[in-house]
Scaffold this motif. Sequence first.
Motif, PDB file in Angstrom:
ATOM      1  N   SER A  59      -6.616   3.082  -4.793  1.00 37.02           N
ATOM      2  CA  SER A  59      -5.194   3.612  -5.053  1.00 37.02           C
ATOM      3  C   SER A  59      -4.362   2.833  -4.004  1.00 37.02           C
ATOM      4  O   SER A  59      -4.735   3.214  -3.239  1.00 37.02           O
ATOM      5  CB  SER A  59      -5.512   4.691  -5.256  1.00 37.02           C
ATOM      6  OG  SER A  59      -5.400   5.856  -4.201  1.00 37.02           O
ATOM      7  N   PRO A  60      -2.914   3.183  -4.593  1.00 36.78           N
ATOM      8  CA  PRO A  60      -1.918   2.479  -4.243  1.00 36.78           C
ATOM      9  C   PRO A  60      -1.317   3.801  -2.819  1.00 36.78           C
ATOM     10  O   PRO A  60      -0.903   4.082  -2.103  1.00 36.78           O
ATOM     11  CB  PRO A  60      -1.092   1.925  -5.061  1.00 36.78           C
ATOM     12  CG  PRO A  60      -1.023   2.682  -5.774  1.00 36.78           C
ATOM     13  CD  PRO A  60      -2.608   3.138  -6.181  1.00 36.78           C
ATOM     14  N   GLU A  61      -1.893   4.840  -3.615  1.00 39.06           N
ATOM     15  CA  GLU A  61      -1.547   5.994  -3.069  1.00 39.06           C
ATOM     16  C   GLU A  61      -2.405   6.872  -1.940  1.00 39.06           C
ATOM     17  O   GLU A  61      -0.835   7.687  -0.768  1.00 39.06           O
ATOM     18  CB  GLU A  61      -1.372   7.469  -4.035  1.00 39.06           C
ATOM     19  CG  GLU A  61      -0.524   7.279  -5.522  1.00 39.06           C
ATOM     20  CD  GLU A  61      -1.324   6.842  -6.177  1.00 39.06           C
ATOM     21  OE1 GLU A  61      -0.021   6.300  -7.409  1.00 39.06           O
ATOM     22  OE2 GLU A  61      -2.475   5.689  -6.672  1.00 39.06           O
ATOM     23  N   ILE A  62      -3.094   6.030  -2.258  1.00 33.36           N
ATOM     24  CA  ILE A  62      -4.126   6.669  -1.029  1.00 33.36           C
ATOM     25  C   ILE A  62      -3.295   5.488   0.574  1.00 33.36           C
ATOM     26  O   ILE A  62      -2.885   6.150   1.930  1.00 33.36           O
ATOM     27  CB  ILE A  62      -5.906   6.142   0.039  1.00 33.36           C
ATOM     28  CG1 ILE A  62      -6.040   7.326   0.609  1.00 33.36           C
ATOM     29  CG2 ILE A  62      -5.859   4.414  -0.430  1.00 33.36           C
ATOM     30  CD1 ILE A  62      -5.950   8.243   0.527  1.00 33.36           C
ATOM     31  N   ILE A  63      -3.062   4.027   0.437  1.00 32.06           N
ATOM     32  CA  ILE A  63      -1.605   4.030   1.215  1.00 32.06           C
ATOM     33  C   ILE A  63      -0.636   3.731   1.494  1.00 32.06           C
ATOM     34  O   ILE A  63      -0.376   4.007   2.619  1.00 32.06           O
ATOM     35  CB  ILE A  63      -1.554   1.978   0.592  1.00 32.06           C
ATOM     36  CG1 ILE A  63      -2.850   1.987   0.140  1.00 32.06           C
ATOM     37  CG2 ILE A  63      -0.756   1.650   1.188  1.00 32.06           C
ATOM     38  CD1 ILE A  63      -2.908   0.213  -0.432  1.00 32.06           C
TER      39      ILE A  63
END
Length: 423
Positions: A237-241
């Motif tokens: 996911s982009p959120e964990i980045i």
Amino acid sequence: MNEQKNLFKELSDASESIVEHARKKYPDRLWMFEVQKVYWQSVYQAHEKGLKLILHGPNMPPELIYAFGAVPFLLDCVPTRIASSKEGVARYVDIAEKYVPSSLCGLDKTDIGAILSGDIEKPDAIIYASAPCDSTRVAYPAIADHLGVPSYCIDTPYKKDERGFAYIAEEMRGAVAFLEEVTGNKLDWNRMAEVIGHSNKAYELLGKIAELRQNIPCPLPGRLLVLNELFGAMVGSPEIIDFLEAQYKIGKEAADKKEGCLEGEEKFRIMWLQNMIWSNVGILDWLEKEYGAVVIMDAFGYQASYLINDPWNEDEVFIGLAKRMLGAPMTHGASGPVEPWMELVERAITDYKCNVSFFAGHVGCKHTWAAGKLIKDMVYNKFGMSTLTFDLDAVDRRYKGEDAIKETIKEYMDTLIESKGAK
């Protein structure tokens, strides 16, 4: 009889409240809480948004689920999230123990109890692996059978070698076929490549953060090791980045200034050899304040960064996911032969320059106790360190409370300080 509740809604609402509190009181720490809010809101709102909710077990790459536009839900996030709350896991463990042996791992008892209670919304499907332990192998088929939803098991080989990687790669293809049937959609490789790009970035950042922790003094506190366990639930996911980028930036700035996470002197660098104390994470803060002792790395979270160079190459993607699966906690060390775990601990103690060793043995991880003795002997023979060994239930505080755990650690640390002073 306990009243049924909507656990997803509770955790989503609680995460949102924590974010709002942090926004007012600790805006510099907002990144630590926003990632939790995003995760629990995505799980809670999945069906409301018309998305498939796929429950998965530990070591199952969520990238496969993200690639289908579905929402992955790592069931073990429930016990690790609620363990430190006022009620803790007691409600669900007590429900589960009416049907399963008390000797089953506390995480799996919590999972089973939460499912039996009806507090967790029924998922559309379940994917799990036959690793990392006997409790998992018992719990997930039972959960799938109780819920009556489609399920798929990724069979996991004993050894972590090229033959094992190839075997799991084929199992992954089977999982793709399963998800195509469950979602009614064919795998879109454009989306898969995008997801792999996200997970590559996340693995790269996790590796850089791990390298930062090698600095003396350590620029990041021990409790972030616990929070980083969301990685296994959100990678792809982009959120964990966003979360890892914020953490890396703070750690890098501190490391460049040669600043540590403690207000005072860093005196001890702890290697934590087993599961974290999810029910009493504050003990890590107490160690830092009371003894200048930072948990630098833990054997649960220590893992290699497997990057997939060509996300458009199907064979490379599935082999890469297989390596990630066999290299993820806890399969990477505490599942299979003891040698990989011994090598993992030896590398970590060396790389992170640890001078203290703890084996906080979770009672549910019975398979690690025999191996733990071998690890303890290796640590003493190679590094001259005696390992503090004690038992606890990592999620159920009723087994051993905070005061008892602190007293055990205090006796060891005081003895360690006294012996160092005598030299």
